[in-house]
Design a protein around this motif. Structure first.
Motif, mmCIF file in Angstrom:
data_model
loop_
_atom_site.group_PDB
_atom_site.id
_atom_site.type_symbol
_atom_site.label_atom_id
_atom_site.label_comp_id
_atom_site.label_asym_id
_atom_site.label_seq_id
_atom_site.Cartn_x
_atom_site.Cartn_y
_atom_site.Cartn_z
ATOM 1 N N UNK A 165 0.674 -0.695 -0.116
ATOM 2 C CA UNK A 165 0.004 0.323 0.171
ATOM 3 C C UNK A 165 0.590 1.055 0.107
ATOM 4 N N UNK A 166 1.742 1.493 0.971
ATOM 5 C CA UNK A 166 2.871 2.509 0.693
ATOM 6 C C UNK A 166 3.632 2.582 -0.149
ATOM 7 N N UNK A 167 3.533 1.444 -1.229
ATOM 8 C CA UNK A 167 4.518 1.668 -2.840
ATOM 9 C C UNK A 167 3.765 2.253 -3.630
ATOM 10 N N UNK A 168 2.100 1.969 -3.563
ATOM 11 C CA UNK A 168 0.678 2.198 -4.474
ATOM 12 C C UNK A 168 1.386 3.857 -3.677
ATOM 13 N N UNK A 169 0.482 4.121 -2.946
ATOM 14 C CA UNK A 169 0.763 5.673 -2.477
ATOM 15 C C UNK A 169 2.695 6.152 -2.965
ATOM 16 N N UNK A 170 3.346 5.690 -3.349
ATOM 17 C CA UNK A 170 4.402 6.430 -4.002
ATOM 18 C C UNK A 170 5.511 6.425 -2.428
ATOM 19 N N UNK A 171 5.579 5.344 -1.610
ATOM 20 C CA UNK A 171 5.845 5.172 -1.011
ATOM 21 C C UNK A 171 7.142 4.453 -0.628
ATOM 22 N N UNK A 172 8.570 4.043 -2.014
ATOM 23 C CA UNK A 172 8.583 2.415 -2.306
ATOM 24 C C UNK A 172 10.085 1.675 -0.856
ATOM 25 N N UNK A 173 9.004 1.683 -0.450
ATOM 26 C CA UNK A 173 10.255 0.306 0.415
ATOM 27 C C UNK A 173 9.730 -1.139 1.076
ATOM 28 N N UNK A 174 10.326 -1.575 1.813
ATOM 29 C CA UNK A 174 9.530 -3.041 1.650
ATOM 30 C C UNK A 174 10.188 -3.417 3.033
ATOM 31 N N UNK A 175 9.945 -2.742 4.263
ATOM 32 C CA UNK A 175 10.670 -3.199 5.361
ATOM 33 C C UNK A 175 10.389 -4.044 6.642
ATOM 34 N N UNK A 176 10.464 -4.855 6.766
ATOM 35 C CA UNK A 176 10.792 -5.991 7.575
ATOM 36 C C UNK A 176 10.244 -4.894 9.284
ATOM 37 N N UNK A 177 8.423 -4.568 9.164
ATOM 38 C CA UNK A 177 8.530 -4.012 9.530
ATOM 39 C C UNK A 177 8.746 -4.717 11.089
ATOM 40 N N UNK A 178 8.112 -5.792 11.451
ATOM 41 C CA UNK A 178 8.453 -6.276 13.268
ATOM 42 C C UNK A 178 9.548 -6.624 13.264
ATOM 43 N N UNK A 179 10.627 -7.116 12.536
ATOM 44 C CA UNK A 179 11.465 -7.289 12.458
ATOM 45 C C UNK A 179 12.840 -6.451 12.775
ATOM 46 N N UNK A 180 12.317 -5.351 12.397
ATOM 47 C CA UNK A 180 13.659 -3.654 12.532
ATOM 48 C C UNK A 180 13.134 -3.170 13.825
ATOM 49 N N UNK A 181 14.348 -2.860 14.952
ATOM 50 C CA UNK A 181 14.368 -2.416 15.490
ATOM 51 C C UNK A 181 13.605 -0.874 15.822
ATOM 52 N N UNK A 182 13.866 0.058 15.317
ATOM 53 C CA UNK A 182 13.128 0.978 14.570
ATOM 54 C C UNK A 182 11.317 1.826 14.804
#
Lengths: 304, 303
Positions: free
Chosen positions: B148-165
């Motif tokens: 969904x973020x890619x669709x609105x122009x934010x090109x990311x592929x983060x592992x949300x629950x796997x990264x500290x931030x």
């Protein structure tokens, strides 16, 4: 003199309903904006469920595709059959959850309606103090009680009583102390007309017979609202069952599902299909009994 | 003489009522049994164990305030406390505002409002396990949230629950999604108590819906806002299920919460005494938060 008086009252009374009807509708543009926001919120609220249903029907390879597909190219209904058959305990977890919820519900409604009736209609020394204790315990976070409750159950077994750790009754019994039901039933019984019991007590019926034969039949709406709320709470319960249940055959469905992802690793098509078994019964309940549901939630103010 | 007769009369009137009292206590007995054991008794036991060292195998040893002293110096506990505080400070305002807006919209007598109400409420009826599993999947690097973020122009592929931030923010998002509608119902009930003439007067005065909302609805709903903020804060401080299921406190303690630490100390490491002390501290914190919020938020509305 009386006639002109009533006429004047009637004259004054008539225009009032008219004023109420002049309820100004919000202007057009803002209504369109509100509708747009409402549909957007609906989209956000429902989309995860829609995606879950679609994910639960995908093939193991399609579920890992990028970009993810909205509608599965093939509907793989076998996911549901496999979840049921492949994990040894899945049917057992469902049976355990049904047993725990049903047993808890019957016992809970019984003890809460008895106690609620005593608070609503009887005078006895200590009533205020006990009621304050019940209200006060609404503030106690459940996690503080994990350790002592566990030790109590362990002590019962150590003293030669029944084994409650790693047993379904160890899940059910401590939850019967849940405070909200007594509070809810007390309020409900207070709202019933006093005439109900007066007729019965003239007939010389005992307090318990009055309660059983006259009061309870009139308390069905309250009991139903409480039952639905508690069913949701018990069917979905996670924290306390996690502490009590040890072996997989003694787990309830939420616990089993939570252990699932470790068990199956990346097999999301099974995890999502399994989750449906937990979510669908409560969702159906809410859709059919919305009115009861909303009433009980509003008066509790807490997620069950 | 007079004093004596009064003394005699009182026991006799008590005697007349004793049957009623026994009946009342018989009605109460089943509930009191469970209340006294599993809440009142358990609470006192928690307090007692918090002054002991107890591993379930040998008898508890009384060690005074040592567990509490240990907690104050325990970096892990302080870190958990910081996480939970951050979580609360972010989640409570967002979820309260969202719930208020949702309730205000439903109160507008729009078409399909019954449908909206049920649809919005559905996230609240799914179990925490189901919600967490669904969102763990949605938050995958190849999941729908990144998509969904890619669709609105934010090109990311983060592992949300796997990264500290991003792990804690991901849990914030899933919980706001799952609980906002419960609070919406509280606001909806409160809105029904707001006298209609107030709105009529406002709209006759030419106030638009937005101005009416901020200048009339919000001030009148202060007691409900207080309730929602208090219940929300209490819930946030108890954050457990999502952490236990999705992250186990990780990565690198980024989602460690007080309740998760309590579970780990008590039921993984069998430090029952220390776990009890953490529980008591949690209780006190929640109690203080309620009192403080009461001081600033609980103002009766004046119509």
């Amino acid at each position: 003199m009386a006639t002109p008086e009533t006429a004047r009252v009637r004259q004054r009374a008539q225009p009032l309903p008219l004023i109420r009807e002049v309820r100004v509708q919000p202007p057009r543009i803002s209504r369109v904006v509100f509708m747009a926001i409402a549909f957007f919120i609906t989209f956000l609220a429902l989309m995860p469920f829609v995606l879950t249903v679609s994910g639960s029907l995908k093939t193991p390879s399609e579920i890992l595709d990028w970009p993810p597909t909205l509608i599965p190219s093939v509907f793989r209904w076998e996911n549901y059959v496999e979840v049921w058959n492949n994990s040894h305990y899945f049917p057992q977890w469902i049976a355990n959850s049904i047993f725990v919820s049903a047993f808890h519900l019957v016992a809970y409604l019984a003890i809460c309606s008895l106690a609620g009736y005593a608070f609503a209609r009887m005078n006895f020394p200590g009533a205020t103090v006990i009621f304050l204790v019940i209200l006060g315990s609404l503030m106690v976070p459940g996690q503080v009680l994990w350790v002592p409750k566990f030790i109590i159950l362990k002590t019962v077994a150590d003293l030669g009583g029944p084994t409650l750790i790693d047993n379904l009754f160890g899940i059910i019994l401590p939850d019967l102390a849940e405070v909200f039901g007594v509070f809810f039933m007390t309020q409900f019984f207070k709202s019933l007309p006093k005439e109900l019991e007066e007729a019965a007590s003239l007939d010389g019926a005992s307090k318990f017979r009055t309660f059983w034969q006259v009061i309870l039949p009139n308390a069905v709406p309250g009991l139903a609202a409480l039952a639905i709320l508690r069913f949701q709470g018990e069917w979905n319960a996670f924290q306390w069952p996690l502490i009590v249940a040890r072996q997989p055959q003694n787990m309830t469905l939420p616990l089993g599902l939570a252990s699932f992802q470790g068990l199956f690793g990346v097999h999301w098509h099974w995890v999502l299909a399994g989750a449906m078994f937990n979510a669908v019964p409560v969702i159906i309940l809410v859709i059919f009994f919305q009115r009861y549901f909303i009433r009980s939630v509003t008066s509790s103010g807490v997620k069950g | 003489m007079q004093g004596g007769s009064a003394a005699i009369r009182r026991p006799s009137s008590r005697f007349r009522h004793w049957r009623d009292w026994v009946t009342a206590y018989l009605f109460l007995a089943p509930y009191l049994f469970f209340l006294l054991i599993f809440i009142v008794g358990a609470l006192f036991l928690a307090l007692y164990y918090s002054f002991t060292k107890y591993d379930l195998l040998s008898d508890p040893v009384f060690i005074g305030l040592q567990n509490y002293r240990k907690a104050i110096d325990d970096d892990v506990f302080l870190h958990a406390l910081r996480n939970v505080a951050t979580y609360t400070v972010v989640v409570v305002p967002i979820q309260t505002a969202l719930a208020l807006v949702m309730a205000a919209i439903l109160d507008q007598k729009l078409p399909f409002r019954r449908f909206f109400r049920v649809a919005w409420y559905l996230p609240c009826v799914a179990s925490s396990v189901v919600v967490t599993l669904i969102f763990m999947w949605l938050f995958l690097p190849d999941g729908f949230i990144n998509y969904a973020l890619n669709l609105i122009g934010i090109p990311i592929r983060i592992n949300w629950l796997g990264e500290e931030a991003t792990a804690l923010p991901a849990i914030m998002i899933m919980n706001i999604w799952a609980t906002a509608a419960t609070q919406m119902l509280i606001f909806l009930a409160a809105l029904q108590d707001v006298p209609q003439p107030i709105y009529e007067a406002a709209s006759i005065d030419g106030a638009g819906p937005v101005r009416t909302f901020f200048q009339i609805t919000v001030p009148l709903l202060r007691p409900a806002i207080f309730l929602v903020v208090v219940l929300g804060s209490i819930g946030c401080f108890q954050l457990y299920d999502q952490v236990k299921i999705a992250t186990n406190g990780g990565p690198n303690d980024a989602t460690l919460t007080v309740t998760y630490l309590l579970w780990r100390e008590g039921f993984r490491d069998l430090n029952m005494g220390y776990a009890s002390a953490l529980g008591v501290i949690l209780f006190v914190i929640i109690f203080v938060i309620t009192l403080v919020q009461r001081r600033y938020l609980d103002v009766r509305p004046d119509y």
